[in-house]
Design a protein around this motif. Structure first.
Motif, PDB file in Angstrom:
ATOM      1  N   ASP A 224      82.592   7.512 -50.013  1.00 44.70           N
ATOM      2  CA  ASP A 224      83.778   7.510 -50.871  1.00 44.70           C
ATOM      3  C   ASP A 224      85.052   7.849 -50.106  1.00 44.70           C
ATOM      4  OD1 ASP A 224      83.326  10.155 -50.314  1.00 44.70           O
ATOM      5  OD2 ASP A 224      83.253  10.824 -52.400  1.00 44.70           O
ATOM      6  N   GLY A 225      84.921   7.987 -48.801  1.00 40.54           N
ATOM      7  CA  GLY A 225      86.077   8.318 -47.979  1.00 40.54           C
ATOM      8  C   GLY A 225      86.338   9.802 -47.849  1.00 40.54           C
ATOM      9  N   GLY A 226      85.594  10.629 -48.584  1.00 42.53           N
ATOM     10  CA  GLY A 226      85.744  12.081 -48.499  1.00 42.53           C
ATOM     11  C   GLY A 226      84.764  12.686 -47.505  1.00 42.53           C
ATOM     12  N   LYS A 227      84.740  14.020 -47.460  1.00 42.37           N
ATOM     13  CA  LYS A 227      83.815  14.710 -46.581  1.00 42.37           C
ATOM     14  C   LYS A 227      82.382  14.379 -46.963  1.00 42.37           C
ATOM     15  CE  LYS A 227      82.408  19.330 -45.067  1.00 42.37           C
ATOM     16  NZ  LYS A 227      82.628  20.801 -45.206  1.00 42.37           N
ATOM     17  N   MET A 228      81.560  14.015 -45.968  1.00 42.47           N
ATOM     18  CA  MET A 228      80.162  13.689 -46.246  1.00 42.47           C
ATOM     19  C   MET A 228      79.425  14.947 -46.660  1.00 42.47           C
ATOM     20  SD  MET A 228      77.358  11.698 -43.853  1.00 42.47           S
ATOM     21  CE  MET A 228      78.371  10.243 -43.692  1.00 42.47           C
ATOM     22  N   SER A 229      78.753  14.898 -47.809  1.00 43.94           N
ATOM     23  CA  SER A 229      78.139  16.100 -48.358  1.00 43.94           C
ATOM     24  C   SER A 229      76.920  15.741 -49.187  1.00 43.94           C
ATOM     25  CB  SER A 229      79.150  16.855 -49.227  1.00 43.94           C
ATOM     26  OG  SER A 229      78.539  17.879 -49.961  1.00 43.94           O
ATOM     27  N   LYS A 230      75.898  16.604 -49.095  1.00 44.48           N
ATOM     28  CA  LYS A 230      74.695  16.406 -49.907  1.00 44.48           C
ATOM     29  C   LYS A 230      75.016  16.480 -51.387  1.00 44.48           C
ATOM     30  CE  LYS A 230      72.639  19.706 -47.487  1.00 44.48           C
ATOM     31  NZ  LYS A 230      71.667  20.699 -46.998  1.00 44.48           N
ATOM     32  N   SER A 231      75.960  17.351 -51.742  1.00 39.32           N
ATOM     33  CA  SER A 231      76.229  17.592 -53.160  1.00 39.32           C
ATOM     34  C   SER A 231      77.155  16.556 -53.795  1.00 39.32           C
ATOM     35  CB  SER A 231      76.827  18.992 -53.345  1.00 39.32           C
ATOM     36  OG  SER A 231      78.066  19.087 -52.656  1.00 39.32           O
ATOM     37  N   ASN A 234      77.646  11.124 -51.635  1.00 38.44           N
ATOM     38  CA  ASN A 234      78.332  10.117 -50.831  1.00 38.44           C
ATOM     39  C   ASN A 234      77.730   9.956 -49.441  1.00 38.44           C
ATOM     40  OD1 ASN A 234      79.088  12.466 -49.544  1.00 38.44           O
ATOM     41  ND2 ASN A 234      81.298  12.121 -49.729  1.00 38.44           N
ATOM     42  N   ALA A 235      76.477  10.410 -49.294  1.00 35.54           N
ATOM     43  CA  ALA A 235      75.837  10.421 -47.986  1.00 35.54           C
ATOM     44  C   ALA A 235      74.525   9.640 -48.015  1.00 35.54           C
ATOM     45  CB  ALA A 235      75.569  11.861 -47.543  1.00 35.54           C
ATOM     46  N   ILE A 236      74.218   8.973 -46.916  1.00 33.97           N
ATOM     47  CA  ILE A 236      72.953   8.258 -46.756  1.00 33.97           C
ATOM     48  C   ILE A 236      71.955   9.237 -46.142  1.00 33.97           C
ATOM     49  CG2 ILE A 236      71.789   6.323 -45.648  1.00 33.97           C
ATOM     50  CD1 ILE A 236      74.624   4.995 -45.482  1.00 33.97           C
ATOM     51  N   THR A 237      70.924   9.570 -46.860  1.00 37.57           N
ATOM     52  CA  THR A 237      69.951  10.549 -46.371  1.00 37.57           C
ATOM     53  C   THR A 237      69.020   9.922 -45.346  1.00 37.57           C
ATOM     54  OG1 THR A 237      68.280  10.090 -48.065  1.00 37.57           O
ATOM     55  CG2 THR A 237      70.002  11.711 -48.618  1.00 37.57           C
ATOM     56  N   LEU A 238      68.399  10.779 -44.553  1.00 37.97           N
ATOM     57  CA  LEU A 238      67.409  10.295 -43.587  1.00 37.97           C
ATOM     58  C   LEU A 238      66.222   9.656 -44.282  1.00 37.97           C
ATOM     59  CD1 LEU A 238      67.347  13.282 -41.063  1.00 37.97           C
ATOM     60  CD2 LEU A 238      68.668  11.171 -40.917  1.00 37.97           C
ATOM     61  N   ALA A 239      65.953  10.080 -45.514  1.00 34.88           N
ATOM     62  CA  ALA A 239      64.798   9.564 -46.256  1.00 34.88           C
ATOM     63  C   ALA A 239      65.114   8.291 -47.030  1.00 34.88           C
ATOM     64  CB  ALA A 239      64.292  10.631 -47.223  1.00 34.88           C
ATOM     65  N   ALA A 240      66.363   7.834 -47.022  1.00 40.24           N
ATOM     66  CA  ALA A 240      66.748   6.657 -47.803  1.00 40.24           C
ATOM     67  C   ALA A 240      65.998   5.418 -47.331  1.00 40.24           C
ATOM     68  CB  ALA A 240      68.248   6.425 -47.688  1.00 40.24           C
ATOM     69  N   THR A 241      65.677   4.525 -48.257  1.00 42.16           N
ATOM     70  CA  THR A 241      65.045   3.255 -47.896  1.00 42.16           C
ATOM     71  C   THR A 241      66.103   2.298 -47.372  1.00 42.16           C
ATOM     72  OG1 THR A 241      65.367   2.254 -50.069  1.00 42.16           O
ATOM     73  CG2 THR A 241      63.367   3.592 -49.749  1.00 42.16           C
ATOM     74  N   ALA A 242      65.635   1.183 -46.820  1.00 44.51           N
ATOM     75  CA  ALA A 242      66.563   0.165 -46.329  1.00 44.51           C
ATOM     76  C   ALA A 242      67.422  -0.379 -47.473  1.00 44.51           C
ATOM     77  CB  ALA A 242      65.792  -0.961 -45.652  1.00 44.51           C
ATOM     78  N   ASP A 243      66.820  -0.579 -48.635  1.00 48.92           N
ATOM     79  CA  ASP A 243      67.576  -1.093 -49.778  1.00 48.92           C
ATOM     80  C   ASP A 243      68.594  -0.070 -50.278  1.00 48.92           C
ATOM     81  OD1 ASP A 243      66.260  -3.502 -49.712  1.00 48.92           O
ATOM     82  OD2 ASP A 243      64.823  -2.978 -51.292  1.00 48.92           O
ATOM     83  N   ARG A 247      72.686  -0.552 -50.350  1.00 46.78           N
ATOM     84  CA  ARG A 247      73.459  -0.366 -51.576  1.00 46.78           C
ATOM     85  C   ARG A 247      74.590   0.653 -51.369  1.00 46.78           C
ATOM     86  NH1 ARG A 247      69.481   0.263 -54.500  1.00 46.78           N
ATOM     87  NH2 ARG A 247      69.344   2.533 -54.648  1.00 46.78           N
ATOM     88  N   MET A 248      74.291   1.729 -50.667  1.00 47.03           N
ATOM     89  CA  MET A 248      75.323   2.740 -50.406  1.00 47.03           C
ATOM     90  C   MET A 248      76.452   2.161 -49.547  1.00 47.03           C
ATOM     91  SD  MET A 248      74.665   5.859 -51.725  1.00 47.03           S
ATOM     92  CE  MET A 248      75.436   7.046 -50.623  1.00 47.03           C
ATOM     93  N   ILE A 249      76.093   1.396 -48.530  1.00 41.32           N
ATOM     94  CA  ILE A 249      77.110   0.853 -47.633  1.00 41.32           C
ATOM     95  C   ILE A 249      77.932  -0.225 -48.324  1.00 41.32           C
ATOM     96  CG2 ILE A 249      77.465  -0.429 -45.472  1.00 41.32           C
ATOM     97  CD1 ILE A 249      75.040   1.111 -44.346  1.00 41.32           C
ATOM     98  N   ARG A 250      77.308  -1.018 -49.169  1.00 43.84           N
ATOM     99  CA  ARG A 250      78.071  -2.029 -49.919  1.00 43.84           C
ATOM    100  C   ARG A 250      79.154  -1.384 -50.779  1.00 43.84           C
ATOM    101  NH1 ARG A 250      73.122  -4.709 -50.825  1.00 43.84           N
ATOM    102  NH2 ARG A 250      72.942  -3.726 -52.890  1.00 43.84           N
ATOM    103  N   GLY A 251      78.878  -0.195 -51.294  1.00 41.14           N
ATOM    104  CA  GLY A 251      79.836   0.488 -52.148  1.00 41.14           C
ATOM    105  C   GLY A 251      80.807   1.382 -51.395  1.00 41.14           C
ATOM    106  N   ALA A 252      80.742   1.388 -50.065  1.00 38.77           N
ATOM    107  CA  ALA A 252      81.598   2.271 -49.281  1.00 38.77           C
ATOM    108  C   ALA A 252      83.061   1.841 -49.372  1.00 38.77           C
ATOM    109  CB  ALA A 252      81.153   2.278 -47.819  1.00 38.77           C
ATOM    110  N   LYS A 253      83.922   2.823 -49.362  1.00 38.19           N
ATOM    111  CA  LYS A 253      85.361   2.575 -49.444  1.00 38.19           C
ATOM    112  C   LYS A 253      85.888   2.013 -48.127  1.00 38.19           C
ATOM    113  CE  LYS A 253      89.704   4.946 -50.587  1.00 38.19           C
ATOM    114  NZ  LYS A 253      90.314   6.249 -50.929  1.00 38.19           N
ATOM    115  N   THR A 254      86.706   0.948 -48.203  1.00 39.09           N
ATOM    116  CA  THR A 254      87.365   0.394 -47.014  1.00 39.09           C
ATOM    117  C   THR A 254      88.857   0.211 -47.332  1.00 39.09           C
ATOM    118  OG1 THR A 254      86.700  -1.844 -47.702  1.00 39.09           O
ATOM    119  CG2 THR A 254      85.278  -0.717 -46.116  1.00 39.09           C
TER     120      THR A 254
END
Length: 359
Positions: A224-231, A234-243, A247-254
């Motif tokens: 979301d363009g803010g500080k990356m945080s678990k809470s 807005n963060a991609i976890t190490l456990a996230a699947t490829a899908d 999905r997270m990157i497609r929604g990332a702010k540019t």
């Protein structure tokens, strides 16, 4: 393990330039004789670790471990209570954190993974250490002030206020000579150095003064363009699947500029994505941006998605495999806690003897 460092007379001056000089000298010494060093590092179990953690700290921990540094990796479960009323799903978070550590390459045969709550002697050090620090010194700590400002609690707890001294106990119980930190954590480390110095002056030499090993960790923003945080979600976890990653990157702010460049000051969101791809590919971010060129946000996000999924596929596979054997995770923690307790008991004995409080 007490480490004697090769320092110069001005090493005690407080400030970032001095810390950077000391850190560079420490890196040279680590490469020459890694076995003389013990490092303390860790995390609070408040959720799964993400890519910011990996490139910020985890990758460096594995590097130090592989060089031969004695790594103490703390799961700071008591400190979860500093900024919240209840530690929800604590056991689950502790196991998830351990899974993340093992998946990225922390080796329990070469590193000690342990939890705060399982090491009573560590926490007992907090009491004499608090007598060495004034209330005004705690109140001036910039990290404490920031944490208090962002606290979820209606009132600040005493544990929050004493947070830096508790961290001093984390570091000093095992006589860690190295603490890998970002520059924003230097005030906390200075508290630990102050506690060690004042204890030694008052009671006799027991503790080395720990040194900061400054991280050159890159700043990755959240999607979301803010500080990356678990809470903040807005963060991609190490456990996230490829899908999930895609999905997270497609929604990332540019931004609206189709020409992709690496300019963190002027284009922070785009540059953070470029940097993430570059880190995954072990390439220069300017080169990555130039390769994308005029393909716009879609081209950028496609490249980042492929780079992240390729880089973390082995880690995710390893994590999924380890997750099938929860008994192994508990054994890692049990063994780590046992060793940490042995160290802490010895240190507390030294402290009590130095204070002449051994009856």
């Amino acid at each position: 393990m007490t480490t004697i460092l090769d320092t110069t007379p001005d090493d005690d001056e407080l400030g970032l330039p001095a810390a950077r000089r000391r850190s560079a000298a420490l890196e040279r010494q680590i490469h020459e004789r890694p076995g003389r060093f013990r490092a303390l590092t860790g995390d609070r179990p408040t959720g799964r670790l993400h890519l910011g953690h990996y490139f910020g700290t985890l990758h460096n921990r594995v590097r130090l471990q592989n060089l031969g540094v004695d790594m103490m990796v703390l799961i700071a479960d008591y400190q979860v209570l500093t900024d919240r009323d209840v530690a929800d799903r604590l056991a689950e978070h502790v196991e998830d954190l351990t899974l993340d550590y093992l998946a990225v390459g922390i080796d329990p045969d070469r590193a000690t993974v342990f939890t705060h709550s399982a090491v009573p002697a560590l926490n007992q050090l907090l009491l004499p250490f608090l007598s060495l620090v004034s209330v005004s010194e705690l109140g001036r700590n910039p990290t404490v002030k920031d944490e208090i400002a962002h606290s979820r609690q209606s009132a600040v707890s005493g544990l929050m206020f004493t947070y830096p001294v508790h961290q001093a106990a984390d570091i000093l119980f095992c006589k860690a000579g190295l603490v890998p930190v970002g520059q924003d954590q230097l005030p906390h480390l200075e508290v630990a150095r102050t506690v060690a110095r004042r204890f030694n002056s008052r009671y006799g030499p027991v503790f080395p003064e720990p040194e900061a090993l400054l991280s050159a960790a890159p700043l990755l923003l959240g999607t979301d363009g803010g500080k990356m945080s678990k809470s903040r979600g807005n963060a991609i976890t190490l456990a996230a699947t490829a899908d999930e990653t895609a999905r997270m990157i497609r929604g990332a702010k540019t931004d609206a500029d189709r020409d992709i460049t690496y300019d963190p000051a002027a284009r922070p969101e785009v540059s953070s994505l470029v940097l993430l791809a570059a880190l995954c590919l072990n390439r220069d971010p300017h080169e990555v941006a130039g390769e994308i060129g005029g393909r716009g946000a879609a081209g950028l996000k496609g490249l980042v998605t492929d780079a992240v999924n390729d880089r973390f596929a082995p880690i995710r596979a390893r994590r999924a495999e380890l997750a099938q054997d929860r008994a192994h995770i508990r054994r890692v923690l049990r063994d780590g806690n046992e060793w940490a307790n042995a160290i802490a008991d010895d240190t507390l004995k030294e402290v009590r003897e130095a204070m002449k409080a051994f009856y």
